[in-house]
Design a protein around this motif. Structure first.
Motif, PDB file in Angstrom:
ATOM      1  N   ASP A   5      -2.875 -39.871 -15.619  1.00 18.57           N
ATOM      2  CA  ASP A   5      -3.698 -38.810 -16.205  1.00 18.57           C
ATOM      3  C   ASP A   5      -3.527 -38.725 -17.730  1.00 18.57           C
ATOM      4  O   ASP A   5      -4.024 -37.790 -18.349  1.00 18.57           O
ATOM      5  CB  ASP A   5      -3.323 -37.480 -15.547  1.00 18.57           C
ATOM      6  CG  ASP A   5      -4.483 -36.529 -15.414  1.00 18.57           C
ATOM      7  OD1 ASP A   5      -5.640 -36.963 -15.522  1.00 18.57           O
ATOM      8  OD2 ASP A   5      -4.224 -35.326 -15.201  1.00 18.57           O
ATOM      9  N   SER A   9      -1.077 -29.941  -7.058  1.00 25.92           N
ATOM     10  CA  SER A   9      -0.686 -28.701  -6.393  1.00 25.92           C
ATOM     11  C   SER A   9       0.446 -28.930  -5.397  1.00 25.92           C
ATOM     12  O   SER A   9       1.452 -28.216  -5.400  1.00 25.92           O
ATOM     13  CB  SER A   9      -1.900 -28.088  -5.696  1.00 25.92           C
ATOM     14  OG  SER A   9      -1.522 -26.979  -4.915  1.00 25.92           O
ATOM     15  N   SER A  37      -9.977 -38.953   6.018  1.00 22.82           N
ATOM     16  CA  SER A  37     -10.278 -37.545   6.229  1.00 22.82           C
ATOM     17  C   SER A  37      -9.676 -37.066   7.548  1.00 22.82           C
ATOM     18  O   SER A  37      -9.244 -35.920   7.651  1.00 22.82           O
ATOM     19  CB  SER A  37     -11.787 -37.293   6.189  1.00 22.82           C
ATOM     20  OG  SER A  37     -12.426 -37.971   7.246  1.00 22.82           O
ATOM     21  N   TYR A  58      -3.955 -36.759  -0.986  1.00 18.92           N
ATOM     22  CA  TYR A  58      -4.896 -36.298  -2.013  1.00 18.92           C
ATOM     23  C   TYR A  58      -4.885 -37.229  -3.220  1.00 18.92           C
ATOM     24  O   TYR A  58      -5.931 -37.514  -3.803  1.00 18.92           O
ATOM     25  CB  TYR A  58      -4.600 -34.860  -2.429  1.00 18.92           C
ATOM     26  CG  TYR A  58      -5.092 -33.827  -1.444  1.00 18.92           C
ATOM     27  CD1 TYR A  58      -6.453 -33.745  -1.127  1.00 18.92           C
ATOM     28  CD2 TYR A  58      -4.219 -32.951  -0.830  1.00 18.92           C
ATOM     29  CE1 TYR A  58      -6.923 -32.797  -0.216  1.00 18.92           C
ATOM     30  CE2 TYR A  58      -4.684 -31.994   0.076  1.00 18.92           C
ATOM     31  CZ  TYR A  58      -6.032 -31.931   0.368  1.00 18.92           C
ATOM     32  OH  TYR A  58      -6.501 -30.991   1.270  1.00 18.92           O
ATOM     33  N   ASN A  59      -3.722 -37.713  -3.587  1.00 17.60           N
ATOM     34  CA  ASN A  59      -3.625 -38.656  -4.704  1.00 17.60           C
ATOM     35  C   ASN A  59      -4.406 -39.929  -4.385  1.00 17.60           C
ATOM     36  O   ASN A  59      -5.141 -40.447  -5.233  1.00 17.60           O
ATOM     37  CB  ASN A  59      -2.153 -38.958  -4.993  1.00 17.60           C
ATOM     38  CG  ASN A  59      -1.939 -39.664  -6.296  1.00 17.60           C
ATOM     39  OD1 ASN A  59      -2.812 -39.718  -7.157  1.00 17.60           O
ATOM     40  ND2 ASN A  59      -0.762 -40.216  -6.468  1.00 17.60           N
ATOM     41  N   GLN A  97      -6.915 -40.185  -2.543  1.00 20.78           N
ATOM     42  CA  GLN A  97      -8.343 -39.861  -2.545  1.00 20.78           C
ATOM     43  C   GLN A  97      -8.835 -39.477  -3.946  1.00 20.78           C
ATOM     44  O   GLN A  97      -9.966 -39.032  -4.104  1.00 20.78           O
ATOM     45  CB  GLN A  97      -8.635 -38.732  -1.566  1.00 20.78           C
ATOM     46  CG  GLN A  97      -8.429 -39.102  -0.131  1.00 20.78           C
ATOM     47  CD  GLN A  97      -8.806 -37.980   0.830  1.00 20.78           C
ATOM     48  OE1 GLN A  97      -9.348 -36.955   0.449  1.00 20.78           O
ATOM     49  NE2 GLN A  97      -8.509 -38.188   2.103  1.00 20.78           N
ATOM     50  N   ASN A  98      -7.951 -39.618  -4.941  1.00 20.96           N
ATOM     51  CA  ASN A  98      -8.268 -39.265  -6.333  1.00 20.96           C
ATOM     52  C   ASN A  98      -8.620 -37.796  -6.521  1.00 20.96           C
ATOM     53  O   ASN A  98      -9.377 -37.444  -7.418  1.00 20.96           O
ATOM     54  CB  ASN A  98      -9.377 -40.162  -6.893  1.00 20.96           C
ATOM     55  CG  ASN A  98      -8.919 -41.595  -7.021  1.00 20.96           C
ATOM     56  OD1 ASN A  98      -7.815 -41.850  -7.494  1.00 20.96           O
ATOM     57  ND2 ASN A  98      -9.741 -42.521  -6.579  1.00 20.96           N
ATOM     58  N   ASP A  99      -8.060 -36.937  -5.675  1.00 21.45           N
ATOM     59  CA  ASP A  99      -8.199 -35.494  -5.849  1.00 21.45           C
ATOM     60  C   ASP A  99      -6.940 -35.024  -6.578  1.00 21.45           C
ATOM     61  O   ASP A  99      -5.983 -34.541  -5.974  1.00 21.45           O
ATOM     62  CB  ASP A  99      -8.357 -34.795  -4.503  1.00 21.45           C
ATOM     63  CG  ASP A  99      -8.698 -33.313  -4.639  1.00 21.45           C
ATOM     64  OD1 ASP A  99      -8.390 -32.714  -5.700  1.00 21.45           O
ATOM     65  OD2 ASP A  99      -9.265 -32.756  -3.677  1.00 21.45           O
ATOM     66  N   LYS A 100      -6.957 -35.225  -7.902  1.00 18.82           N
ATOM     67  CA  LYS A 100      -5.758 -34.964  -8.705  1.00 18.82           C
ATOM     68  C   LYS A 100      -5.329 -33.505  -8.643  1.00 18.82           C
ATOM     69  O   LYS A 100      -4.134 -33.219  -8.593  1.00 18.82           O
ATOM     70  CB  LYS A 100      -5.999 -35.375 -10.157  1.00 18.82           C
ATOM     71  CG  LYS A 100      -6.115 -36.859 -10.354  1.00 18.82           C
ATOM     72  CD  LYS A 100      -6.121 -37.246 -11.810  1.00 18.82           C
ATOM     73  CE  LYS A 100      -7.420 -36.834 -12.464  1.00 18.82           C
ATOM     74  NZ  LYS A 100      -7.537 -37.313 -13.835  1.00 18.82           N
ATOM     75  N   GLU A 101      -6.284 -32.588  -8.648  1.00 17.48           N
ATOM     76  CA  GLU A 101      -5.943 -31.167  -8.645  1.00 17.48           C
ATOM     77  C   GLU A 101      -5.103 -30.800  -7.423  1.00 17.48           C
ATOM     78  O   GLU A 101      -4.063 -30.151  -7.534  1.00 17.48           O
ATOM     79  CB  GLU A 101      -7.220 -30.328  -8.692  1.00 17.48           C
ATOM     80  CG  GLU A 101      -6.961 -28.850  -8.842  1.00 17.48           C
ATOM     81  CD  GLU A 101      -8.261 -28.059  -8.966  1.00 17.48           C
ATOM     82  OE1 GLU A 101      -8.349 -27.013  -8.293  1.00 17.48           O
ATOM     83  OE2 GLU A 101      -9.155 -28.478  -9.721  1.00 17.48           O
ATOM     84  N   LYS A 102      -5.541 -31.251  -6.246  1.00 18.17           N
ATOM     85  CA  LYS A 102      -4.790 -30.939  -5.027  1.00 18.17           C
ATOM     86  C   LYS A 102      -3.489 -31.731  -4.964  1.00 18.17           C
ATOM     87  O   LYS A 102      -2.477 -31.221  -4.495  1.00 18.17           O
ATOM     88  CB  LYS A 102      -5.654 -31.174  -3.798  1.00 18.17           C
ATOM     89  CG  LYS A 102      -6.721 -30.104  -3.647  1.00 18.17           C
ATOM     90  CD  LYS A 102      -7.514 -30.262  -2.386  1.00 18.17           C
ATOM     91  CE  LYS A 102      -8.556 -29.158  -2.300  1.00 18.17           C
ATOM     92  NZ  LYS A 102      -9.437 -29.338  -1.148  1.00 18.17           N
TER      93      LYS A 102
END
Length: 111
Positions: free
Chosen positions: A67, A41, A3, A30-31, A33-38
């Motif tokens: 995914d 983006s 973070s 982000y990848n 951290q498994n924040d796929k949406e960000k």
């Protein structure tokens, strides 16, 4: 720790909004951290604004594969191979071709 890295990268983006490496680093973070949406983006911003940034294609393709979007991954690998060839980056081309072959079911085993 990650973070803190993310906060630093976002600060860098504010001061250098046209640096493709920062977008790439954010997408990767982000990848991770498994924040796929960000992650999507930032990877898609890179392919849109900086289509010659070769490293994007491999990682975006892998994210699509992870995914369950194999066809999109294959398209991304193909675009990346063209970009890598045009830039004469044969190392990136080889990695993208390997990922493409695997996603397309074209893996060959040596006998």
């Amino acid at each position: 720790m990650s973070s803190t890295r993310l906060v630093k990268l976002l600060e860098f983006l504010e001061s250098e909004p046209n640096d493709p490496f920062i977008l790439y680093a954010l997408a990767t973070e982000y990848n991770n951290q498994n924040d796929k949406e960000k992650a999507y983006s930032f990877y898609l911003q890179l392919t849109d604004k900086y289509p010659d940034y070769v490293g994007t294609y491999y990682h975006l393709g892998k994210l699509y594969e992870k995914d369950g979007q194999r066809e999109k991954a294959i398209e991304v690998y193909q675009k990346g191979m063209v970009t890598a060839r045009n830039k004469r980056d044969m190392h990136a081309f080889s990695e993208l071709q390997g990922a493409y072959n695997s996603a397309a079911g074209l893996d060959y085993e040596d006998d």
